[in-house]
Design a protein around this motif. Structure first.
Motif, PDB file in Angstrom:
ATOM      1  N   ASP A  91      12.478   5.791  -9.318  1.00 41.75           N
ATOM      2  CA  ASP A  91      11.487   6.167 -10.340  1.00 41.75           C
ATOM      3  C   ASP A  91      10.409   5.090 -10.386  1.00 41.75           C
ATOM      4  OD1 ASP A  91      12.260   4.069 -12.247  1.00 41.75           O
ATOM      5  OD2 ASP A  91      14.053   5.257 -12.607  1.00 41.75           O
ATOM      6  N   GLY A  92       9.375   5.330 -11.187  1.00 40.46           N
ATOM      7  CA  GLY A  92       8.240   4.405 -11.229  1.00 40.46           C
ATOM      8  C   GLY A  92       8.599   3.025 -11.759  1.00 40.46           C
ATOM      9  N   GLU A  93       9.485   3.005 -12.757  1.00 44.23           N
ATOM     10  CA  GLU A  93       9.889   1.710 -13.327  1.00 44.23           C
ATOM     11  C   GLU A  93      10.614   0.861 -12.289  1.00 44.23           C
ATOM     12  OE1 GLU A  93      10.570   2.666 -18.032  1.00 44.23           O
ATOM     13  OE2 GLU A  93      12.265   1.823 -16.912  1.00 44.23           O
ATOM     14  N   GLN A  94      11.565   1.509 -11.632  1.00 43.04           N
ATOM     15  CA  GLN A  94      12.347   0.807 -10.605  1.00 43.04           C
ATOM     16  C   GLN A  94      11.446   0.343  -9.459  1.00 43.04           C
ATOM     17  OE1 GLN A  94      15.650   2.408  -7.981  1.00 43.04           O
ATOM     18  NE2 GLN A  94      16.669   2.437  -9.976  1.00 43.04           N
ATOM     19  N   ALA A  95      10.404   1.123  -9.173  1.00 41.93           N
ATOM     20  CA  ALA A  95       9.474   0.790  -8.083  1.00 41.93           C
ATOM     21  C   ALA A  95       8.834  -0.572  -8.333  1.00 41.93           C
ATOM     22  CB  ALA A  95       8.399   1.865  -7.956  1.00 41.93           C
ATOM     23  N   VAL A  96       8.393  -0.794  -9.580  1.00 44.58           N
ATOM     24  CA  VAL A  96       7.713  -2.053  -9.918  1.00 44.58           C
ATOM     25  C   VAL A  96       8.713  -3.219  -9.862  1.00 44.58           C
ATOM     26  CG1 VAL A  96       6.350  -3.266 -11.678  1.00 44.58           C
ATOM     27  CG2 VAL A  96       6.091  -0.790 -11.383  1.00 44.58           C
ATOM     28  N   ILE A  97       9.912  -2.997 -10.422  1.00 42.78           N
ATOM     29  CA  ILE A  97      10.955  -4.050 -10.421  1.00 42.78           C
ATOM     30  C   ILE A  97      11.319  -4.424  -8.977  1.00 42.78           C
ATOM     31  CG2 ILE A  97      13.385  -4.532 -11.026  1.00 42.78           C
ATOM     32  CD1 ILE A  97      12.892  -2.637 -13.503  1.00 42.78           C
TER      33      ILE A  97
ATOM     34  N   VAL B 155       4.416  -0.148   0.634  1.00 41.63           N
ATOM     35  CA  VAL B 155       5.154   0.701  -0.311  1.00 41.63           C
ATOM     36  C   VAL B 155       4.704   2.148  -0.092  1.00 41.63           C
ATOM     37  CG1 VAL B 155       5.607   1.186  -2.752  1.00 41.63           C
ATOM     38  CG2 VAL B 155       5.061  -1.155  -2.031  1.00 41.63           C
ATOM     39  N   PHE B 156       5.645   3.073  -0.002  1.00 41.97           N
ATOM     40  CA  PHE B 156       5.315   4.505   0.023  1.00 41.97           C
ATOM     41  C   PHE B 156       5.711   5.059  -1.344  1.00 41.97           C
ATOM     42  CE2 PHE B 156       5.143   3.451   4.415  1.00 41.97           C
ATOM     43  CZ  PHE B 156       4.230   4.339   4.975  1.00 41.97           C
ATOM     44  N   MET B 157       4.734   5.542  -2.086  1.00 37.78           N
ATOM     45  CA  MET B 157       4.928   5.854  -3.506  1.00 37.78           C
ATOM     46  C   MET B 157       4.636   7.328  -3.827  1.00 37.78           C
ATOM     47  SD  MET B 157       5.327   4.180  -6.542  1.00 37.78           S
ATOM     48  CE  MET B 157       4.570   2.559  -6.512  1.00 37.78           C
ATOM     49  N   ASP B 158       5.638   8.015  -4.363  1.00 39.72           N
ATOM     50  CA  ASP B 158       5.446   9.378  -4.874  1.00 39.72           C
ATOM     51  C   ASP B 158       4.611   9.289  -6.163  1.00 39.72           C
ATOM     52  OD1 ASP B 158       5.737  12.104  -5.263  1.00 39.72           O
ATOM     53  OD2 ASP B 158       7.762  11.953  -6.110  1.00 39.72           O
ATOM     54  N   ILE B 159       4.017  10.382  -6.598  1.00 46.03           N
ATOM     55  CA  ILE B 159       3.240  10.341  -7.854  1.00 46.03           C
ATOM     56  C   ILE B 159       4.051  10.889  -9.027  1.00 46.03           C
ATOM     57  CG2 ILE B 159       1.247  11.316  -9.065  1.00 46.03           C
ATOM     58  CD1 ILE B 159      -0.397  10.895  -6.558  1.00 46.03           C
ATOM     59  N   VAL B 160       4.632  12.104  -8.825  1.00 46.68           N
ATOM     60  CA  VAL B 160       5.385  12.719  -9.936  1.00 46.68           C
ATOM     61  C   VAL B 160       6.796  12.150  -9.943  1.00 46.68           C
ATOM     62  CG1 VAL B 160       6.222  14.891 -10.906  1.00 46.68           C
ATOM     63  CG2 VAL B 160       4.011  14.822  -9.733  1.00 46.68           C
ATOM     64  N   MET B 161       7.043  11.222 -10.859  1.00 45.25           N
ATOM     65  CA  MET B 161       8.367  10.583 -10.935  1.00 45.25           C
ATOM     66  C   MET B 161       8.744  10.365 -12.396  1.00 45.25           C
ATOM     67  SD  MET B 161       8.742   7.734  -7.946  1.00 45.25           S
ATOM     68  CE  MET B 161       7.261   6.809  -8.281  1.00 45.25           C
ATOM     69  N   PRO B 162      10.041  10.298 -12.700  1.00 45.12           N
ATOM     70  CA  PRO B 162      10.460  10.034 -14.078  1.00 45.12           C
ATOM     71  C   PRO B 162      10.139   8.590 -14.494  1.00 45.12           C
ATOM     72  CG  PRO B 162      12.325  10.718 -12.694  1.00 45.12           C
ATOM     73  CD  PRO B 162      11.173  10.475 -11.791  1.00 45.12           C
ATOM     74  N   LYS B 163      10.161   8.375 -15.793  1.00 51.18           N
ATOM     75  CA  LYS B 163       9.994   7.052 -16.434  1.00 51.18           C
ATOM     76  C   LYS B 163       8.592   6.469 -16.298  1.00 51.18           C
ATOM     77  CE  LYS B 163      14.860   5.864 -16.289  1.00 51.18           C
ATOM     78  NZ  LYS B 163      15.890   4.972 -15.800  1.00 51.18           N
ATOM     79  N   LYS B 164       8.020   6.493 -15.114  1.00 52.35           N
ATOM     80  CA  LYS B 164       6.664   5.979 -14.916  1.00 52.35           C
ATOM     81  C   LYS B 164       6.084   6.715 -13.717  1.00 52.35           C
ATOM     82  CE  LYS B 164       5.712   1.653 -15.779  1.00 52.35           C
ATOM     83  NZ  LYS B 164       5.486   0.234 -15.837  1.00 52.35           N
ATOM     84  N   THR B 165       4.833   7.187 -13.843  1.00 51.02           N
ATOM     85  CA  THR B 165       4.253   7.908 -12.695  1.00 51.02           C
ATOM     86  C   THR B 165       3.950   6.931 -11.568  1.00 51.02           C
ATOM     87  OG1 THR B 165       1.936   7.602 -13.305  1.00 51.02           O
ATOM     88  CG2 THR B 165       3.080   9.493 -14.296  1.00 51.02           C
ATOM     89  N   GLY B 166       3.763   7.484 -10.383  1.00 55.68           N
ATOM     90  CA  GLY B 166       3.441   6.658  -9.228  1.00 55.68           C
ATOM     91  C   GLY B 166       2.121   5.921  -9.412  1.00 55.68           C
ATOM     92  N   VAL B 167       1.153   6.571 -10.097  1.00 57.17           N
ATOM     93  CA  VAL B 167      -0.151   5.923 -10.292  1.00 57.17           C
ATOM     94  C   VAL B 167       0.003   4.742 -11.254  1.00 57.17           C
ATOM     95  CG1 VAL B 167      -2.512   6.220 -11.130  1.00 57.17           C
ATOM     96  CG2 VAL B 167      -1.468   8.008  -9.739  1.00 57.17           C
ATOM     97  N   ASP B 168       0.806   4.902 -12.302  1.00 59.91           N
ATOM     98  CA  ASP B 168       1.039   3.777 -13.225  1.00 59.91           C
ATOM     99  C   ASP B 168       1.794   2.646 -12.525  1.00 59.91           C
ATOM    100  OD1 ASP B 168      -0.337   4.886 -15.309  1.00 59.91           O
ATOM    101  OD2 ASP B 168       1.422   5.831 -16.227  1.00 59.91           O
ATOM    102  N   ALA B 169       2.750   3.020 -11.682  1.00 56.78           N
ATOM    103  CA  ALA B 169       3.484   1.991 -10.928  1.00 56.78           C
ATOM    104  C   ALA B 169       2.529   1.270  -9.972  1.00 56.78           C
ATOM    105  CB  ALA B 169       4.631   2.639 -10.157  1.00 56.78           C
TER     106      ALA B 169
ATOM    107  N   LYS C  35      -0.665   0.747 -10.456  1.00 54.60           N
ATOM    108  CA  LYS C  35      -1.463  -0.190 -11.272  1.00 54.60           C
ATOM    109  C   LYS C  35      -0.673  -1.488 -11.516  1.00 54.60           C
ATOM    110  CE  LYS C  35      -3.837   3.443 -13.859  1.00 54.60           C
ATOM    111  NZ  LYS C  35      -3.831   4.191 -15.120  1.00 54.60           N
ATOM    112  N   ASP C  36       0.620  -1.334 -11.889  1.00 59.93           N
ATOM    113  CA  ASP C  36       1.451  -2.512 -12.181  1.00 59.93           C
ATOM    114  C   ASP C  36       1.623  -3.378 -10.930  1.00 59.93           C
ATOM    115  OD1 ASP C  36       1.664  -1.544 -14.703  1.00 59.93           O
ATOM    116  OD2 ASP C  36       3.768  -0.934 -14.571  1.00 59.93           O
ATOM    117  N   ILE C  37       1.835  -2.726  -9.813  1.00 54.71           N
ATOM    118  CA  ILE C  37       2.049  -3.480  -8.562  1.00 54.71           C
ATOM    119  C   ILE C  37       0.764  -4.215  -8.169  1.00 54.71           C
ATOM    120  CG2 ILE C  37       2.418  -3.192  -6.060  1.00 54.71           C
ATOM    121  CD1 ILE C  37       4.540  -1.042  -6.781  1.00 54.71           C
ATOM    122  N   MET C  38      -0.387  -3.550  -8.335  1.00 55.37           N
ATOM    123  CA  MET C  38      -1.657  -4.185  -7.964  1.00 55.37           C
ATOM    124  C   MET C  38      -1.963  -5.380  -8.879  1.00 55.37           C
ATOM    125  SD  MET C  38      -2.365  -2.557  -5.281  1.00 55.37           S
ATOM    126  CE  MET C  38      -3.883  -3.356  -4.809  1.00 55.37           C
TER     127      MET C  38
END
Lengths: 293, 122
Positions: free
Chosen positions: B37-43, B53-67, B69-72
């Motif tokens: 999920d998006g949260e786990q992606a950032v962690i 990173v290969f990132m989906d957009i529609v994900m639970p907890k946090k969208t791919g676009v929000d993840a 932003k956090d990663i950037m």
């Protein structure tokens, strides 16, 4: 897409049973088109003439094409043209039904002619299948209670049928969309769409059918209806809905967003607005799709 | 193709993670990490610091676009490839504006993933 609707037509007219149709859909991949069915489809010969040729073939040791020419039913050029015919789906389905004795050549000829006439399809349309006449066919096939969302419903279902052919296989028959208010679905996967159109979409199938659907989508052997099989169904729904959102964005400039998919032990359709259940009968079982706008 | 690349797959679909794993393995890449999920992606990103990173957009907890932003904000040089079926104009714009390295429209093809890996290796 003609194959799928032609199958539905045969079923609705009582010309074949659901079992016969499922078997023919499964058999069509191993079916070889014969000149008789091709000649009927091309309008070169009647079913009666084809039967006469088959009767003559029992008597003389000649190739069927030579007998057709010798009996004066077709020319050599027409035979050459028939050999070049691409094995389109509705013909393979018809051939599978004729081969198994479910339909005679005459019944196939009659069904094909009636189907074309009732759907306003010309022979040219029948040969040159493209996106435009697929959309026309889908719009003609599905009937909706409320006209306000017909554009989105038709667009969604047209793309669904194309995606089923693309990702699962063409051995299915779409059934009529059923406006449902009091049905409870069990063990299904849903996904909400919001934006220019707010919708709920669902995929549901019994576990055995779901496993087969998942296997085809994942292109691997899946044997149990477990979390992984569910993930495959879920990803099909997400992929289809995503592609629908892309179409709406590209064609209308309207944006749609998707919620993550969710698994439902039970889902009461009475809680949804204008829910249509759209069953799709594959040779391995029936998969229900729900679209509620 | 550098076989030492560290790759992070962020997708809630077990099927997509498996398919991507297969593609990377076929390229000889073994440093493959996953987030569901998006949260786990950032962690996971902060923990592993992957090359891509290969990132989906529609994900639970946090969208791919929000993840994204956090990663950037963690690493402005991060290479995040959005891989989604929802390649709408708004999502493409959102991804580019927030620093995505590239965008792949699902269904995934091996070719499209390999091309990105080659671009990263250049």
């Amino acid at each position: 897409m003609f194959t799928q609707f032609f199958g539905n037509y045969l079923l609705n007219k009582g010309l074949v049973s659901a079992e016969n149709l499922a078997q023919a859909l499964a058999d069509q991949k191993n079916t070889r088109l014969k000149l008789g069915v091709l000649a009927i489809n091309a309008g070169f010969m009647t079913a009666e003439q084809v039967d006469k040729v088959h009767a003559e073939q029992q008597r003389v040791d000649k190739r069927i094409g030579d007998i057709m020419v010798d009996m004066g039913f077709v020319t050599r050029d027409q035979i050459e043209e028939l050999f070049k015919t691409q094995p389109s789906g509705h013909l393979l389905l018809g051939q599978a039904l004729v081969d198994s004795g479910v339909m005679s050549n005459a019944q196939f000829e009659q069904a094909l002619a009636s189907y074309k006439a009732e759907n306003g399809i010309s022979d040219a349309d029948f040969i040159n299948i493209d996106d435009n006449n697929t959309n026309k066919l889908v719009a003609h096939f599905y009937k909706f209670k409320d006209d306000s969302n017909v554009k989105y419903l038709t667009g969604y279902l047209t793309l669904l049928l194309k995606n089923l052919v693309r990702f699962i296989g063409d051995d299915f028959t779409p059934m009529d969309a059923d406006y449902v208010q009091d049905r409870v679905l069990s063990e299904c996967i849903g996904q909400k769409i919001s934006g220019a159109v707010d919708a709920m979409t669902v995929i549901e199938a019994d576990s055995e059918t779901a496993v087969k659907f998942a296997s085809r989508f994942a292109k691997e052997e899946i044997t149990e209806y477990d979390d992984y099989a569910q993930a495959c169904l879920s990803e099909f729904l997400n992929l289809h809905n995503g592609l629908f959102a892309v179409n709406v964005s590209n064609e209308e400039g309207n944006e749609l967003s998707l919620d993550p998919q969710a698994y439902y032990d039970t889902l009461n359709l009475s809680e949804l607005k204008n829910a249509y259940v759209v069953p799709v009968c594959f040779s391995f079982g029936t998969v229900n799709f729900v679209i509620s706008i | 193709m550098s076989k030492d690349l560290k790759v992070l797959i962020c997708d809630d679909s077990a099927l997509v993670r498996k398919q991507m794993n297969k593609i990377f393995s076929s390229q000889g890449i073994s440093n493959i990490f996953e987030a569901v999920d998006g949260e786990q992606a950032v962690i996971k990103y902060a923990e592993v610091m992957p090359d891509v990173v290969f990132m989906d957009i529609v994900m639970p907890k946090k969208t791919g676009v929000d993840a994204l932003k956090d990663i950037m904000s963690l690493n402005p040089a991060a290479k995040v490839v959005m891989a989604s079926s929802v390649g709408t104009q708004a999502n493409l714009k959102d991804a580019i504006e927030n620093g995505a390295y590239d965008f792949i429209q699902k269904p995934l093809s091996e070719d499209s993933v390999v091309k990105i890996l080659e671009k990263i290796n250049e």
